[in-house]
Design a protein around this motif. Structure first.
Motif, mmCIF file in Angstrom:
data_model
loop_
_atom_site.group_PDB
_atom_site.id
_atom_site.type_symbol
_atom_site.label_atom_id
_atom_site.label_comp_id
_atom_site.label_asym_id
_atom_site.label_seq_id
_atom_site.Cartn_x
_atom_site.Cartn_y
_atom_site.Cartn_z
ATOM 1 N N THR A 107 11.393 48.506 37.355
ATOM 2 C CA THR A 107 10.555 49.568 37.905
ATOM 3 C C THR A 107 9.079 49.182 37.849
ATOM 4 O O THR A 107 8.326 49.361 38.816
ATOM 5 N N ASP B 211 7.226 50.374 47.633
ATOM 6 C CA ASP B 211 7.463 51.763 47.250
ATOM 7 C C ASP B 211 8.805 51.947 46.561
ATOM 8 O O ASP B 211 8.994 52.923 45.817
ATOM 9 N N ALA B 212 9.750 51.035 46.817
ATOM 10 C CA ALA B 212 11.072 51.152 46.210
ATOM 11 C C ALA B 212 11.861 49.883 46.450
ATOM 12 O O ALA B 212 11.570 49.116 47.374
ATOM 13 N N PRO C 244 12.608 53.565 42.728
ATOM 14 C CA PRO C 244 11.265 53.870 43.233
ATOM 15 C C PRO C 244 10.185 53.257 42.341
ATOM 16 O O PRO C 244 10.387 53.073 41.140
ATOM 17 N N LEU D 238 13.746 59.522 49.118
ATOM 18 C CA LEU D 238 12.555 58.688 48.971
ATOM 19 C C LEU D 238 11.300 59.377 49.480
ATOM 20 O O LEU D 238 10.205 59.171 48.959
ATOM 21 N N VAL E 89 7.472 56.696 52.560
ATOM 22 C CA VAL E 89 7.312 55.342 52.034
ATOM 23 C C VAL E 89 6.882 54.427 53.177
ATOM 24 O O VAL E 89 7.094 54.722 54.353
ATOM 25 N N VAL F 153 9.651 48.788 51.533
ATOM 26 C CA VAL F 153 10.754 48.765 50.578
ATOM 27 C C VAL F 153 11.270 47.334 50.449
ATOM 28 O O VAL F 153 11.159 46.526 51.378
#
Length: 366
Positions: A13, A22-23, A52, A98, A101, A104
């Motif tokens: 993370t 963002d993730a 995330p 989510l 965003v 990713v």
């Protein structure tokens, strides 16, 4: 010591946040196994761990796969499981959770079908490879991972100890390969990943597959074998044998190869670049006149995959660090005649190097 601790998910993370993504979207494969320990079955139904950059991770899983997920190591990580039913759209579900965003990271082994579905569910969102976020973590093996690689190394060493008994004139490569595959499982592996038995001229093809060629007296035989242990960590080791006395030409370059493999292993220590380890092996071989016959990189990383970063090859200026695990496997291959390779898995330590394969590296005449 846990192979899949809660702290690993926290580190992923944090790395995601630092990366500017963002993730992360991790579907079944080595990335998902690395983060959670969940060896999910790849299906057309979406299983996806969403990590995330800020917020809590969650695992989207088909309802019929929920029991398997709940019995996996992922259940000990405090991750929310989000089951979906057959008439649901799991990609829309991920997109809704989510929210807004822009970028990713998708698993390096994500199926194109899934990547494209995420593109439709997240229009305008840039997809990048999650590997660039996970590579630093996956390359630097924890003490528990090194222990798992030691166990894998000892298991494949036990198989190589049996190989001389399988190699007889008149047997085919395929017959020998079947014996080796059974021995790999008997030694404790969960699966057999590959068995290479390259006899005579077939030994000059580094990734030769088993054939019905009959092994002859006086021929060198390259045996490269590996599998996956119940831990999920892999083995990979090559030794070269000779069925009876080998040709003098072969003996001469095998001595060169042995010196090259030793030089490369001796070069391993923190701060040395990957390409410097490759050069240590390559220079010995080139200086002896066999440079054109060393046709591949010196090594590859190993862990949850047989081939992963770091790659021990010219141009890779990545400095080694404690915990890096990789193969050292120079080879010399004379087309149409024979070949040889010696391969050990090594781990870079604080002081230098540890080999997890410890079978003799001298030419074994059977």
């Amino acid at each position: 010591m846990e192979l899949y601790p809660v702290t690993r998910l926290a580190a992923v993370t944090e790395a995601t946040s630092r990366s500017g993504l963002d993730a992360l979207l991790l579907t079944p494969g080595p990335d998902l196994r690395y983060v959670t320990g969940y060896d999910a079955t790849p299906l057309e139904r979406l299983t996806c761990l969403v990590v995330p950059a800020s917020g809590e991770p969650f695992l989207v899983v088909p309802r019929l796969e929920l029991p398997a997920a709940e019995h996996s190591p992922a259940s000990r990580l405090g991750v929310e499981f989000v089951p979906w039913d057959e008439t649901d759209d799991p990609y829309a579900l991920v997109a809704a959770r989510l929210g807004s965003v822009e970028r990713v990271g998708v698993a390096d082994r994500m199926w194109a079908m899934q990547s494209l579905r995420f593109r439709d569910a997240l229009p305008g969102v840039r997809q990048e490879l999650a590997g660039r976020v996970l590579r630093e973590l996956r390359m630097r093996k924890s003490p528990a991972e090194v222990a798992a690689l030691r166990e894998a190394g000892a298991a494949i060493d036990a198989v190589h100890a049996l190989v001389p008994g399988f190699l007889k004139p008149g047997r085919t490569e395929r017959e020998v390969g079947r014996d080796i595959a059974a021995a790999i499982v008997d030694a404790g592996h969960a699966t057999v990943d590959f068995v290479i038995v390259g006899s005579g001229p077939n030994g000059a093809s580094p990734h030769h597959e088993l054939s019905d060629r009959v092994i002859q007296a006086g021929e060198p035989v390259v045996v490269d074998i590996g599998g996956m242990m119940p831990s999920g960590y892999c083995s990979d080791s090559t030794r070269t044998y000779s069925v009876g006395e080998p040709p003098e030409e072969f003996v001469a370059y095998y001595e060169v190869l042995q010196a090259a493999q030793e030089a490369a292993c001796a070069a391993v220590r923190p701060g040395v670049t990957c390409e410097a380890v490759d050069a240590a092996a390559r220079e010995v071989i080139a200086d002896s006149g066999y440079g054109e016959y060393f046709i591949h990189r010196t090594g590859h990383g190993i862990g949850l995959e047989v081939h992963e970063e770091p790659y021990i090859v010219a141009g890779n200026t990545e400095p080694l660090a404690p915990g890096f695990a990789f193969s050292v496997e120079p080879g010399i291959y004379l087309p149409g005649k024979h070949g040889a390779r010696i391969e050990d898995i090594v781990v870079c330590t604080d002081e230098g190097v540890e080999r997890v394969n410890n079978r003799p590296r001298d030419l074994i005449v059977v």
